[in-house]
Design an enzyme around this catalytic site. Sequence first.
Site, PDB file in Angstrom:
ATOM      1  N   GLU A 214       0.646  -1.570  -0.327  1.00 46.25           N
ATOM      2  CA  GLU A 214      -0.153  -0.364  -0.101  1.00 46.25           C
ATOM      3  C   GLU A 214       1.227   1.274  -0.126  1.00 46.25           C
ATOM      4  O   GLU A 214       0.758   2.387  -0.934  1.00 46.25           O
ATOM      5  CB  GLU A 214      -0.736  -0.032   0.846  1.00 46.25           C
ATOM      6  CG  GLU A 214      -2.326  -0.793   1.536  1.00 46.25           C
ATOM      7  CD  GLU A 214      -1.630  -2.558   0.890  1.00 46.25           C
ATOM      8  OE1 GLU A 214      -1.081  -2.996   1.798  1.00 46.25           O
ATOM      9  OE2 GLU A 214      -2.700  -3.241   1.408  1.00 46.25           O
TER      10      GLU A 214
ATOM     11  N   HIS B  81     -11.803  -5.012   9.246  1.00 43.89           N
ATOM     12  CA  HIS B  81     -12.191  -5.358   7.630  1.00 43.89           C
ATOM     13  C   HIS B  81     -13.217  -4.632   7.338  1.00 43.89           C
ATOM     14  O   HIS B  81     -14.126  -4.050   7.188  1.00 43.89           O
ATOM     15  CB  HIS B  81     -12.290  -6.232   7.284  1.00 43.89           C
ATOM     16  CG  HIS B  81     -10.865  -7.712   6.771  1.00 43.89           C
ATOM     17  ND1 HIS B  81     -10.515  -7.782   7.529  1.00 43.89           N
ATOM     18  CD2 HIS B  81     -10.835  -7.648   5.887  1.00 43.89           C
ATOM     19  CE1 HIS B  81      -9.770  -8.418   7.494  1.00 43.89           C
ATOM     20  NE2 HIS B  81      -9.827  -8.357   5.791  1.00 43.89           N
TER      21      HIS B  81
END
Lengths: 325, 322
Positions: free
Chosen positions: B59, B126
Site C-alpha cells: 500500500e 475489515h
Amino acid sequence: MTSPDLLLKAYCTMLLARRLEEKITAIYRAGGIAGGVYVGRGQEALSAALGHSLRRGVDIFAPLIRDQAGRLAFGEDPAEGPRTYLGRATGPMRGRDGNVHRGRPSEGMPAMISHLGTMTSVVCGMLLARRMQGRETGVGATSLGDGATSTGAFHEGLNLAAVEKLPLVMVVANNQYAYSTPTSRQFVCADLVDKAVGYGIQGHTCPGNDLSECLNTIGKAVADARGGGGPQLIVAPFLRLSGHGEHDDAFYVDPALREGPLGRDCVDIAREQVLASGAADEETLATMAGEIADIVATATATAQKDPLPDPYAETWQALKTSCPA
Amino acid sequence: MSEINYIDAIRKALHDAMADDPGVFLYGQDIGAFGGAFKATKGLYETFPGRVLDCPISEDAMSGLALGAAIEGMRPVIEMQFADFSTVGLNQIINNCATHFYRTGIPAPVVFRLPSGGTPGSGPFHSQSMEALYAHYPGLIVFTPATVADAYSMLREAIAIDDPVIFCEHKLLYRWLKEDSIRGDGLPWHRARVARVGKHATVVTHAAMVHEALRAADQLSEDGWEIEVVDLRCAKPLDRTTILGSLARTGRLLALGEAFPFGGVTAEVVSIAATEGFELLDAPPQRLNSRDTPIPYQPDLWRAHRPTAESIQAALRRLLAF
C-alpha cells in the site's frame, strides 16, 4: 573507461557543490538559516556521477539529503539551494518547504519528503505513467542511504519496480552512519548489494569516494536500465565527512574509519584522477576554482537579495480546487 | 429500467471515467482479471487493456506510485482492498500526496478508493471508517457517498478533481442499496443534501448511517416527530451552510457517525454548531458514534457496537425531551 572530459566535468560539479555547501554552512553558523543544514561532504563523487549519468529532459532524478552535487549535475540552478535554505519566495518551494526538500517535479526532479524510501515508488509512478502514455520513459534514478534500506518503503518500492520491470536506478550511499547509528545496528547482511538477488534485479557496487569508479559503475547501470535491463541497485560504501547536519559534530564516528580507505575525501581522489587523466593541469584547476568561487558568491548573493514570502499575502490553500464554504 | 446497486454505480463510474479520459488508470490488488475483492472492477481489465493493473501487496508503494503517475499527467485511481489497509499507505497519502500541491505547486489528482465501514462478521481489520483520519490532514478531500447516484457522480467528480480525494465507499451499501437510476440531483460535490425534511431535530450524518437515520426518522414520525436528515456526502470540506441552515429550521442537532467516537466528523459538526450556530440551538448538540473499542467480529456484538436505527431513535428522543 571514463573519458577525461567527463571526469573533469564531474570534478568541477563536485567542487561547486562542496564550495556552495560550505557557503550555506557559513550563513547557517552566522544565524542566517532557520532549521538545519545538511551537506553532502564525502558524497560528492557518487552524487555527481549519478547526476552526470542522467539526461535532463529525458530522465528522472529524485535526489535525497546529500545530493547537492547530483542536483547541480542534473542542471539545478546553483541559487536553488540557497533560495530554499533562506526560504525565499523565488525558490522552487517558495518558503513552504526548506533546505534539501526541494525539487521541480514537472521537470523530472521530484521534491523529497523527510520520510526515507518514499521517493522510490514516486519515481516508479513517473516511469509507469510515461510508459502508459507511450512516451520515452527515460531512466528514473533515486538516491538513499544505508539507513533507508531498513524502511518498508525501500522494500515496497524496489519490489514494485522489479514487478513492473521499470528502468529504476537506485543508488544506496552507504556512508556508514544513519545519523549516529552505525551499519551494525542497521543490517547484518554481508553486503547490501546482496539484496538485489532477493528482488530479482541487477546489483552493482563501487567505492563511493572514487569518482572514476562511480562514473563507470553508475554509467553502466544507467545504460543497462535504459536498455531494458530493469531496475538496478548500486551500493557505494564511503564515509560521511560531516555530521548528519551541521549541528552535529559526529563525535561518534569510529576514528579507524576516518583514517581508512572509506574515509578518504572524494574531492582529493577526484583531483588526482583528473590530473592523471590529462584533462586539466594545476593551472587550469586553479582557474576553475576561481570560477567556482564566483558562481557560489553570485548564487548566494542572488538568493539573499531575493524577496521573502509575505505571510499577509499567503492564500493558505492546500488544495488546487477552490471549495465554497 | 433495471435496478442498479451501489457497487454497479462505482464500476460504471470507473468505466465511464476511463472511456472519457485515457489518463485514468486503476491500480490495486486483485483488480485485474479477478475483478476486485468486491467486483468493483469486473470487466474493466478486458475493456481497457493495460489500464487495470494488479499490484503487489504494497500500500505504501501503490500510494507513492499514484503520486508519481499524477505528476506525469495521469489520473490514477488506487483501490485499497479494504479501507483498513490504507494505513500501510498512510505516510505516502498524508505526507507525500497531500502536501504536494502546497509544497511544489504541482497538483496531485489521485483517487484512493477505500471500501469502508462495518458489515457483519468483518471484525476489527475489515470494518473501519477512516474518513476522520484523512480529513485531519490538509490537502485531502474526503468523500463519503450514501446513495447509488452519489456513488456514481461523486466518483466521477473525484477523478476529475485536481487534488487527492479519499473516496470512502461503504461496503454495507454495495449490494444492499439499489436504485432505479444513477441519475442524481446535480448537487455539487461540496454540498450536503437534506435527505429528509423535518422541523423538530436534525441528524447530520454520512455514508451508511444516512440510512439508519432515515429509518429512525420513519419510526419517530409515527409519534409525530419530524426529523430532518442531512447527508454530508463530503466529509471534508464540510458544508457549513447546509448544516447551519438545517439547525436554523430545527434548533436541535444529533451528529451521527459510524466511526470511533474520539474526534472525527461528528465532533467537527458539533463544533460548527456550537461555535457558529449557538444562537440557533434549543438544546445541547449531541453526538452518537460507535463504541470506543475495536470493531467486534460476532454479528450481535457488531450491531451493538455501531449506531443503529434503535439507538439513534433513543438518542433523538433524549434530544427532543431536553
